[in-house]
Write a protein that holds these residues in place. Structure first.
Motif, PDB file in Angstrom:
ATOM      1  N   THR A  28       0.732  -1.158  -0.068  1.00  0.00           N
ATOM      2  CA  THR A  28       0.078   0.040  -0.055  1.00  0.00           C
ATOM      3  C   THR A  28       1.036   1.375   0.019  1.00  0.00           C
ATOM      4  O   THR A  28       0.344   2.379  -0.182  1.00  0.00           O
ATOM      5  N   MET A  29       2.090   1.129   0.274  1.00  0.00           N
ATOM      6  CA  MET A  29       2.954   2.358   0.218  1.00  0.00           C
ATOM      7  C   MET A  29       4.474   2.030  -0.228  1.00  0.00           C
ATOM      8  O   MET A  29       5.038   0.637   0.213  1.00  0.00           O
ATOM      9  N   PHE A  63       4.632  13.120   3.576  1.00  0.00           N
ATOM     10  CA  PHE A  63       3.471  12.354   2.848  1.00  0.00           C
ATOM     11  C   PHE A  63       3.284  12.702   1.545  1.00  0.00           C
ATOM     12  O   PHE A  63       3.110  13.783   1.197  1.00  0.00           O
ATOM     13  N   VAL A  65       0.557  11.763  -1.559  1.00  0.00           N
ATOM     14  CA  VAL A  65      -0.477  10.950  -1.806  1.00  0.00           C
ATOM     15  C   VAL A  65      -1.038  11.324  -3.113  1.00  0.00           C
ATOM     16  O   VAL A  65      -1.845  12.578  -3.243  1.00  0.00           O
ATOM     17  N   LEU A  82      -2.438   7.590   7.343  1.00  0.00           N
ATOM     18  CA  LEU A  82      -1.156   7.450   7.310  1.00  0.00           C
ATOM     19  C   LEU A  82      -0.422   8.458   8.256  1.00  0.00           C
ATOM     20  O   LEU A  82       0.557   8.060   8.983  1.00  0.00           O
ATOM     21  N   VAL A 101       6.441   8.964   3.381  1.00  0.00           N
ATOM     22  CA  VAL A 101       5.246   7.836   3.190  1.00  0.00           C
ATOM     23  C   VAL A 101       4.813   8.195   1.735  1.00  0.00           C
ATOM     24  O   VAL A 101       4.288   9.255   1.893  1.00  0.00           O
ATOM     25  N   ARG A 102       4.929   7.458   0.693  1.00  0.00           N
ATOM     26  CA  ARG A 102       4.507   7.416  -0.546  1.00  0.00           C
ATOM     27  C   ARG A 102       3.247   6.664  -0.678  1.00  0.00           C
ATOM     28  O   ARG A 102       3.593   5.309  -0.806  1.00  0.00           O
ATOM     29  N   ALA A 103       1.976   6.926  -0.624  1.00  0.00           N
ATOM     30  CA  ALA A 103       0.905   6.054  -1.104  1.00  0.00           C
ATOM     31  C   ALA A 103       0.789   5.354  -2.261  1.00  0.00           C
ATOM     32  O   ALA A 103       1.139   6.121  -3.227  1.00  0.00           O
ATOM     33  N   ARG A 104       0.449   4.240  -2.364  1.00  0.00           N
ATOM     34  CA  ARG A 104       0.323   3.414  -3.610  1.00  0.00           C
ATOM     35  C   ARG A 104      -1.203   3.509  -3.769  1.00  0.00           C
ATOM     36  O   ARG A 104      -2.014   3.618  -3.038  1.00  0.00           O
ATOM     37  N   ALA A 107      -3.698   1.789  -1.455  1.00  0.00           N
ATOM     38  CA  ALA A 107      -3.966   2.326  -0.090  1.00  0.00           C
ATOM     39  C   ALA A 107      -5.470   2.977  -0.078  1.00  0.00           C
ATOM     40  O   ALA A 107      -6.066   2.890   0.928  1.00  0.00           O
ATOM     41  N   LEU A 115      -2.814  -0.512   6.554  1.00  0.00           N
ATOM     42  CA  LEU A 115      -1.996   0.524   6.443  1.00  0.00           C
ATOM     43  C   LEU A 115      -0.755   0.553   7.547  1.00  0.00           C
ATOM     44  O   LEU A 115       0.350   0.894   7.456  1.00  0.00           O
TER      45      LEU A 115
END
Length: 133
Positions: A28-29, A63, A65, A82, A101-104, A107, A115
């Motif tokens: 997810t990240m 973050f 997103v 997150l 933290v890079r969300a995919r 997520a 998460l």
């Protein structure tokens, strides 16, 4: 909410962490960790007494997103989740660390437990690698 001094805010700070830090991919990240931030993390270096005041005194997090995660409502929900997960884990990081933290897109449909688990496992991997294990 993370305190202001615990957040990455400027693009150069994010770029430094993503390019120079270590990375752990999860479903997810993607977690990027820079254990030792540079003396002048992003932007113009500060001089004089204000340099000491501007030096962050603890681990910081940022973050990413993107639109691939979903619309504005979904992106903000993912960011809030997150942020809460990182707040629980921030004390595990060295005081000089920066985390991105890079969300995919996955997520967006992940629940809170997924998460949190992905963040913990990503940090475990990065911190174990840093310790030489």
């Amino acid at each position: 909410m993370l305190p202001a001094q615990a957040r990455l805010r400027r693009r150069p700070e994010f770029t430094t962490v993503v390019r120079s830090g270590r990375r752990a991919g999860r479903p997810t990240m993607v977690v990027h960790l820079l254990p030792e931030r540079p003396a002048h993390a992003g932007g113009e270096p500060a001089r004089g007494p204000e340099a000491r005041a501007m030096t962050p005194s603890g681990a910081r997090a940022g973050f990413v997103v993107g639109k691939s995660v979903g619309n504005s409502v979904v992106r903000h929900r993912v960011t809030r989740r997150l942020r809460a997960a990182v707040r629980e884990e921030l004390d595990r990081l060295p005081a000089t660390a920066d985390l991105v933290v890079r969300a995919r897109p996955e997520a967006a449909t992940a629940d809170w437990a997924d998460l949190r688990s992905d963040l913990r496992r990503g940090l475990d991997r990065l911190l174990d690698r840093r310790a030489g294990r």
